[in-house]
Design a protein around this motif. Structure first.
Motif, PDB file in Angstrom:
ATOM      1  N   PHE A  34       0.841  -1.188   0.000  1.00  0.00           N
ATOM      2  CA  PHE A  34       0.000   0.000   0.000  1.00  0.00           C
ATOM      3  C   PHE A  34       0.879   1.241   0.000  1.00  0.00           C
ATOM      4  N   PRO A  35       0.405   2.324  -0.607  1.00  0.00           N
ATOM      5  CA  PRO A  35       1.231   3.543  -0.614  1.00  0.00           C
ATOM      6  C   PRO A  35       1.370   4.136   0.785  1.00  0.00           C
ATOM      7  N   LEU A  36       2.500   4.751   0.991  1.00  0.00           N
ATOM      8  CA  LEU A  36       2.808   5.320   2.300  1.00  0.00           C
ATOM      9  C   LEU A  36       1.857   6.448   2.670  1.00  0.00           C
ATOM     10  N   TYR A  37       1.449   7.263   1.691  1.00  0.00           N
ATOM     11  CA  TYR A  37       0.616   8.422   2.008  1.00  0.00           C
ATOM     12  C   TYR A  37      -0.749   8.016   2.549  1.00  0.00           C
ATOM     13  N   LEU A  38      -1.316   6.892   2.080  1.00  0.00           N
ATOM     14  CA  LEU A  38      -2.597   6.444   2.619  1.00  0.00           C
ATOM     15  C   LEU A  38      -2.478   6.029   4.079  1.00  0.00           C
ATOM     16  N   ASN A  39      -1.399   5.323   4.393  1.00  0.00           N
ATOM     17  CA  ASN A  39      -1.213   4.888   5.776  1.00  0.00           C
ATOM     18  C   ASN A  39      -0.862   6.049   6.698  1.00  0.00           C
ATOM     19  N   ILE A  40      -0.098   7.014   6.206  1.00  0.00           N
ATOM     20  CA  ILE A  40       0.213   8.197   7.015  1.00  0.00           C
ATOM     21  C   ILE A  40      -1.063   8.988   7.291  1.00  0.00           C
ATOM     22  N   LEU A  41      -1.907   9.151   6.252  1.00  0.00           N
ATOM     23  CA  LEU A  41      -3.194   9.832   6.452  1.00  0.00           C
ATOM     24  C   LEU A  41      -4.037   9.105   7.499  1.00  0.00           C
ATOM     25  N   GLY A  42      -4.074   7.781   7.407  1.00  0.00           N
ATOM     26  CA  GLY A  42      -4.859   7.000   8.365  1.00  0.00           C
ATOM     27  C   GLY A  42      -4.331   7.116   9.784  1.00  0.00           C
ATOM     28  N   LEU A  43      -3.018   7.101   9.945  1.00  0.00           N
ATOM     29  CA  LEU A  43      -2.436   7.217  11.291  1.00  0.00           C
ATOM     30  C   LEU A  43      -2.650   8.611  11.878  1.00  0.00           C
TER      31      LEU A  43
ATOM     32  N   PHE B 278     -11.768  18.796  15.693  1.00  0.00           N
ATOM     33  CA  PHE B 278     -12.897  18.166  15.013  1.00  0.00           C
ATOM     34  C   PHE B 278     -12.934  18.539  13.536  1.00  0.00           C
ATOM     35  N   VAL B 279     -12.740  19.816  13.226  1.00  0.00           N
ATOM     36  CA  VAL B 279     -12.760  20.270  11.835  1.00  0.00           C
ATOM     37  C   VAL B 279     -11.619  19.632  11.057  1.00  0.00           C
ATOM     38  N   THR B 280     -10.441  19.541  11.680  1.00  0.00           N
ATOM     39  CA  THR B 280      -9.301  18.903  11.015  1.00  0.00           C
ATOM     40  C   THR B 280      -9.561  17.422  10.787  1.00  0.00           C
ATOM     41  N   ALA B 281     -10.184  16.753  11.762  1.00  0.00           N
ATOM     42  CA  ALA B 281     -10.496  15.327  11.598  1.00  0.00           C
ATOM     43  C   ALA B 281     -11.472  15.100  10.452  1.00  0.00           C
ATOM     44  N   VAL B 282     -12.466  15.966  10.326  1.00  0.00           N
ATOM     45  CA  VAL B 282     -13.433  15.839   9.219  1.00  0.00           C
ATOM     46  C   VAL B 282     -12.747  16.110   7.881  1.00  0.00           C
ATOM     47  N   ALA B 283     -11.887  17.124   7.831  1.00  0.00           N
ATOM     48  CA  ALA B 283     -11.163  17.424   6.593  1.00  0.00           C
ATOM     49  C   ALA B 283     -10.227  16.273   6.219  1.00  0.00           C
ATOM     50  N   MET B 284      -9.574  15.683   7.217  1.00  0.00           N
ATOM     51  CA  MET B 284      -8.699  14.533   6.949  1.00  0.00           C
ATOM     52  C   MET B 284      -9.501  13.338   6.459  1.00  0.00           C
ATOM     53  N   LEU B 285     -10.697  13.143   6.999  1.00  0.00           N
ATOM     54  CA  LEU B 285     -11.548  12.041   6.555  1.00  0.00           C
ATOM     55  C   LEU B 285     -11.944  12.211   5.088  1.00  0.00           C
ATOM     56  N   ILE B 286     -12.299  13.433   4.707  1.00  0.00           N
ATOM     57  CA  ILE B 286     -12.660  13.692   3.304  1.00  0.00           C
ATOM     58  C   ILE B 286     -11.441  13.494   2.399  1.00  0.00           C
ATOM     59  N   GLY B 287     -10.299  14.010   2.824  1.00  0.00           N
ATOM     60  CA  GLY B 287      -9.073  13.821   2.039  1.00  0.00           C
ATOM     61  C   GLY B 287      -8.662  12.365   1.934  1.00  0.00           C
TER      62      GLY B 287
ATOM     63  N   ALA C  29      -8.080   7.472  -1.211  1.00  0.00           N
ATOM     64  CA  ALA C  29      -8.376   6.042  -1.318  1.00  0.00           C
ATOM     65  C   ALA C  29      -9.121   5.729  -2.614  1.00  0.00           C
ATOM     66  N   PHE C  30     -10.102   6.572  -2.988  1.00  0.00           N
ATOM     67  CA  PHE C  30     -10.803   6.367  -4.257  1.00  0.00           C
ATOM     68  C   PHE C  30      -9.838   6.478  -5.436  1.00  0.00           C
ATOM     69  N   LYS C  31      -8.931   7.437  -5.358  1.00  0.00           N
ATOM     70  CA  LYS C  31      -7.959   7.621  -6.425  1.00  0.00           C
ATOM     71  C   LYS C  31      -7.035   6.403  -6.533  1.00  0.00           C
TER      72      LYS C  31
ATOM     73  N   GLY D 174      -8.947   3.332  -7.784  1.00  0.00           N
ATOM     74  CA  GLY D 174      -9.295   3.502  -9.189  1.00  0.00           C
ATOM     75  C   GLY D 174      -8.123   3.205 -10.113  1.00  0.00           C
ATOM     76  N   ALA D 175      -6.910   3.402  -9.605  1.00  0.00           N
ATOM     77  CA  ALA D 175      -5.717   3.171 -10.433  1.00  0.00           C
ATOM     78  C   ALA D 175      -5.179   1.755 -10.292  1.00  0.00           C
ATOM     79  N   VAL D 176      -5.308   1.160  -9.114  1.00  0.00           N
ATOM     80  CA  VAL D 176      -4.770  -0.187  -8.860  1.00  0.00           C
ATOM     81  C   VAL D 176      -5.938  -1.122  -8.602  1.00  0.00           C
ATOM     82  N   TYR D 177      -5.932  -2.267  -9.290  1.00  0.00           N
ATOM     83  CA  TYR D 177      -7.059  -3.188  -9.149  1.00  0.00           C
ATOM     84  C   TYR D 177      -6.939  -3.996  -7.862  1.00  0.00           C
ATOM     85  N   TYR D 178      -8.011  -3.988  -7.086  1.00  0.00           N
ATOM     86  CA  TYR D 178      -8.199  -4.875  -5.940  1.00  0.00           C
ATOM     87  C   TYR D 178      -9.616  -5.423  -6.043  1.00  0.00           C
TER      88      TYR D 178
END
Length: 200
Positions: free
Chosen positions: A65-74, A97-106, A111-113, A116-120
């Motif tokens: 998995f890409p590092l940026y997805l896991n860093i965002l999740g952590l 709270f606002v930062t957590a919501v913005a991070m969730l949207i990001g 994750a969709f991106k 969409g590029a790598v098949y699972y």
């Protein structure tokens, strides 16, 4: 042939209604449980945060998995941990709270991106979204209604009214309830018919 097709469309609509009602009833029941057992809810949500962070670390170690997805999740789980320090009080206008919501949207966008590029497989994508993205925010969303029933204390971090009257401040904030349970209660009162008791 068309009649059976129309029947299948009708049955799909009925099933969608039943699933929606079942989810709403389940969320209402969970909100009631959280209000009743706030200490246990905080304990469970804390463990959900730890488990989700461990899943992100596991994806980092065992999967490609890409590092940026896991860093965002952590980072997101760290923000959820900070939100739990004042649980069940959740201030929706706070920076955390606002930062957590913005991070969730990001995180959703990234994750969709990525998917969409790598098949699972579908089950793997649903597993990632359910366990790594939706589990903790849904638990926090359901627990927002617990804030309405917290007894007021003099040790609150926000300054109270100018006369330091705890009860007056609590009742003035109590009238502005924007939570999941208050939404379901309003929907129940406005949509479902009221039965009048007959006097014999």
């Amino acid at each position: 042939m068309y009649f059976l097709y129309l029947m299948s469309l009708l049955s799909f609509g009925v099933q969608a209604i039943f699933v929606t009602l079942a989810i709403a009833a389940g969320l209402y029941y969970l909100a009631e449980l959280v209000e009743e057992y706030t200490v246990m809810a905080k304990y469970v949500i804390s463990w959900l945060v730890i488990i989700t962070a461990a899943l992100h670390i596991g994806l980092l170690i065992f999967e490609d998995f890409p590092l940026y997805l896991n860093i965002l999740g952590l980072i997101q789980q760290c923000l959820h941990g900070v939100l739990l320090t004042d649980f069940p009080v959740v201030r929706v206008y706070s920076l955390t709270f606002v930062t957590a919501v913005a991070m969730l949207i990001g995180h959703h966008y990234m994750a969709f991106k990525f998917f969409g590029a790598v098949y699972y497989g579908f089950s793997e994508v649903v597993a990632y979204f359910t366990l790594c993205l939706w589990m903790v925010p849904l638990a926090l969303f359901v627990s927002l209604s617990a804030n309405d029933y917290v007894l007021p204390t003099t040790g609150e971090k926000q300054p109270l009214l100018s006369d330091n009257n705890v009860l007056t401040d609590y009742l003035s904030r109590k009238s502005k309830r924007y939570s999941l349970l208050s939404f379901f209660s309003f929907a129940k009162d406005s949509i479902l018919p009221q039965r009048n008791k007959k006097a014999f």
